[in-house]
Enzyme design. Structure first.
Site, PDB file in Angstrom:
ATOM      1  N   GLU A 260      19.005   1.968  10.550  1.00  0.00           N
ATOM      2  CA  GLU A 260      17.551   1.808  10.449  1.00  0.00           C
ATOM      3  C   GLU A 260      17.300   0.389   9.964  1.00  0.00           C
ATOM      4  O   GLU A 260      17.336   0.107   8.766  1.00  0.00           O
ATOM      5  CB  GLU A 260      16.964   2.832   9.475  1.00  0.00           C
ATOM      6  CG  GLU A 260      17.199   4.268   9.872  1.00  0.00           C
ATOM      7  CD  GLU A 260      16.444   4.677  11.119  1.00  0.00           C
ATOM      8  OE1 GLU A 260      15.566   3.905  11.566  1.00  0.00           O
ATOM      9  OE2 GLU A 260      16.723   5.761  11.649  1.00  0.00           O
ATOM     10  N   CYS A 294       9.720  -1.623   6.534  1.00  0.00           N
ATOM     11  CA  CYS A 294      10.253  -1.888   7.870  1.00  0.00           C
ATOM     12  C   CYS A 294       9.206  -1.575   8.925  1.00  0.00           C
ATOM     13  O   CYS A 294       9.262  -2.093  10.045  1.00  0.00           O
ATOM     14  CB  CYS A 294      11.526  -1.084   8.111  1.00  0.00           C
ATOM     15  SG  CYS A 294      11.354   0.680   7.848  1.00  0.00           S
TER      16      CYS A 294
END
Length: 517
Positions: A260, A294
């Site tokens: 990720e 993110c």
């Protein structure tokens, strides 16, 4: 705050390793709050030898834990979720103190932990395999899923507890043990969560080493984890640069990864957008967590016919953002996590100007009595082009690029046709995590969601890029790594698949009609 730390088992000096018992005799780590630069506590990091001891204990715990029926494993995770509910306020406050996000976001992150535990409890009774039709008579063919082993979880500073829980709750109901390496910037939240999990295990007669913890330098403990064949799966959250290293090292030993990594997330604003929805979505996406998610919104790809209005309203709203101590209830944006992050923002602003862009608002560091010792800045809005080198990168700070598409004099029908240009800009970056479009025109929305549309792992219509729910699989494509955590069928990554065939006939036919002998 001292009372909160005490309730969570945080002392002035803390041991940084857990594998059934607390250990740590390595270098001392000072934990600094970005709020005012003061020292919160110290942590004794683990040595390489202590790391090995922790992994051995986690492996031993796994061998026993996998024997526990999945619904019983789910019961332990249910109790963990309930215990997190009890400590939601204290844990949320610690997230704020250690990482710098505002109280609402700190408590929201703990709520994510609670939600994923609830999700995992139901999942513990749904680890389904398939039954397939065999081509051979009187044969039964099916698949089943088995526990995998010790799962390594490398988490980042920006979500110091949620990322661990996304992986851990699923891995635990799947029958795995978990080895957590948190960010060295946020180790206290990891210690607090591990202590909570330890207590739940002890109350249930379960080896608490299924929730193992190793706090140490990435160059020492992190590298050892990546090379460790006792850890068949490494789930890593962080930068693309870190992901390249994790993928290469773990892949070389044919281990599995869930990556990720970075995002360069964009919102497309068409002439058919509801502007009253656009503004709050951009604000939360770009300014929430001080631009350190993110999924933070990095780019606004706006049609030229509404660009002026969007920029005007956006800059006006930015001027009203309350910046300061994230512990105060009316604060909307706290500090950046380190001084280096402030420097990164300044460098990004200089580079966008060097490439021909313009700073439309903000970006200045903040100091004085209201910002003592912390890393505070005004969030920045910049006019840019998608092909700028700096726009192609992810700057982990609150800088938002305004990029135009289409023509200001386009008719409504022409504006719909120009969505292809917007999507070319949208997809024209190396990352592919989260994306959004604001439109009330069905063709634009459906085009965006189609195979010709957004190339991201998350694509939204009329909501922003940030704030994913745990029920959907979370992750992205391209340099974002391709991994999926959390909901949907992400549980399959934490198990090993086995195909089974049972012959209950008195013959031994071969597949594909092969005759042998």
């Amino acid at each position: 705050m001292t009372e909160y730390l005490k309730k969570l088992g945080i002392e002035e000096q803390n041991l940084g390793g857990f594998g059934g018992q607390w250990i740590g005799s390595g270098p001392e780590l000072q934990v600094i709050t970005p709020i005012d630069g003061s020292t919160l506590a110290t942590v004794q990091q683990v040595t390489e030898q202590e790391y090995d001891q922790i992994v051995e204990n986690a492996q031993r715990a796994f061998l026993e834990w996998r024997r526990v029926p999945a619904p019983k494993r789910g019961e332990v995770v249910r109790q963990l979720g309930n215990r997190l509910r009890e400590f939601k306020k204290e844990l949320g406050a610690l997230v704020t103190l250690e990482m710098g996000k505002i109280i609402a976001e700190g408590e929201g992150e703990v709520q994510e932990m609670i939600d994923i535990c609830d999700f995992a409890v139901g999942l513990s009774r749904q680890l389904y395999g398939l039954t397939m039709q065999s081509e051979r008579p009187d044969h039964r063919m099916f698949e089943q899923w088995h526990p995998l082993g010790v799962v390594g979880v490398i988490s980042a500073f920006n979500f110091p507890v949620a990322v661990w829980s996304w992986n851990t709750a699923l891995a635990c109901v799947c029958g795995d043990s978990v080895l957590w390496k948190p960010s060295s910037q946020t180790p206290l939240t990891a210690i607090a969560c591990t202590r909570i999990a330890q207590k739940v295990c002890e109350e249930n007669g379960v080896d608490p080493a299924i929730f193992a913890l190793t706090i140490g330098k990435g160059s020492v403990v992190g590298e050892r984890l990546l090379h460790d064949r006792r850890v068949p799966l490494v789930s890593a959250t962080g930068s693309c640069q870190m992901g390249y290293r994790v993928g290469a090292v773990v892949g070389e030993r044919l281990g599995r990864t869930i990556l990720e990594l970075g995002g360069n997330n964009a919102i497309i604003v068409t002439p058919h957008a509801n502007m009253d929805l656009v503004l709050p979505a951009i604000l939360f996406g770009a300014v929430g967590t001080a631009g350190q998610r993110c999924t933070s919104t990095r780019r606004i790809i706006v049609h030229e016919s509404v660009r002026e209005e969007v920029v005007r309203r956006l800059c006006s709203a930015y001027a009203e953002i309350r910046i300061g101590d994230p512990r105060k209830p009316d604060t909307l944006m706290g500090p950046l996590v380190t001084k280096d992050a402030v420097t990164d923002l300044q460098n990004a602003m200089r580079r966008v100007q060097d490439e021909g862009g313009e700073i439309l608002y903000g970006g200045e560091p903040l100091d004085g009595a209201d910002f003592p010792g912390g890393h505070y800045v005004k969030p920045c809005v910049a006019a840019a082009k998608n092909e700028y080198d700096i726009v192609q990168e992810e700057t982990f700070a609150p800088i938002l690029y305004i990029i135009g598409y289409g023509t200001s004099c386009a008719s409504p029908l022409q504006a719909v046709e120009e969505i292809e240009e917007a999507l070319a800009l949208h997809n024209g970056v190396p990352q592919g995590l989260s994306s959004a479009i604001f439109t009330e025109h069905v063709r634009e929305a459906e085009y965006f969601l189609s195979h010709r549309g957004s190339d991201c792992g998350i694509a939204n219509v009329n909501i922003g890029t940030s704030g994913a729910e745990i029920g959907g699989a979370f992750g992205g494509e391209k340099e974002t790594g391709g991994g999926r955590e959390s909901g949907s069928d992400a549980w399959k990554a934490y198990m090993r698949r086995q195909t089974n065939t049972v012959n209950w006939s008195t013959d031994l036919p071969l597949a594909q009609g092969i005759k042998f002998g």
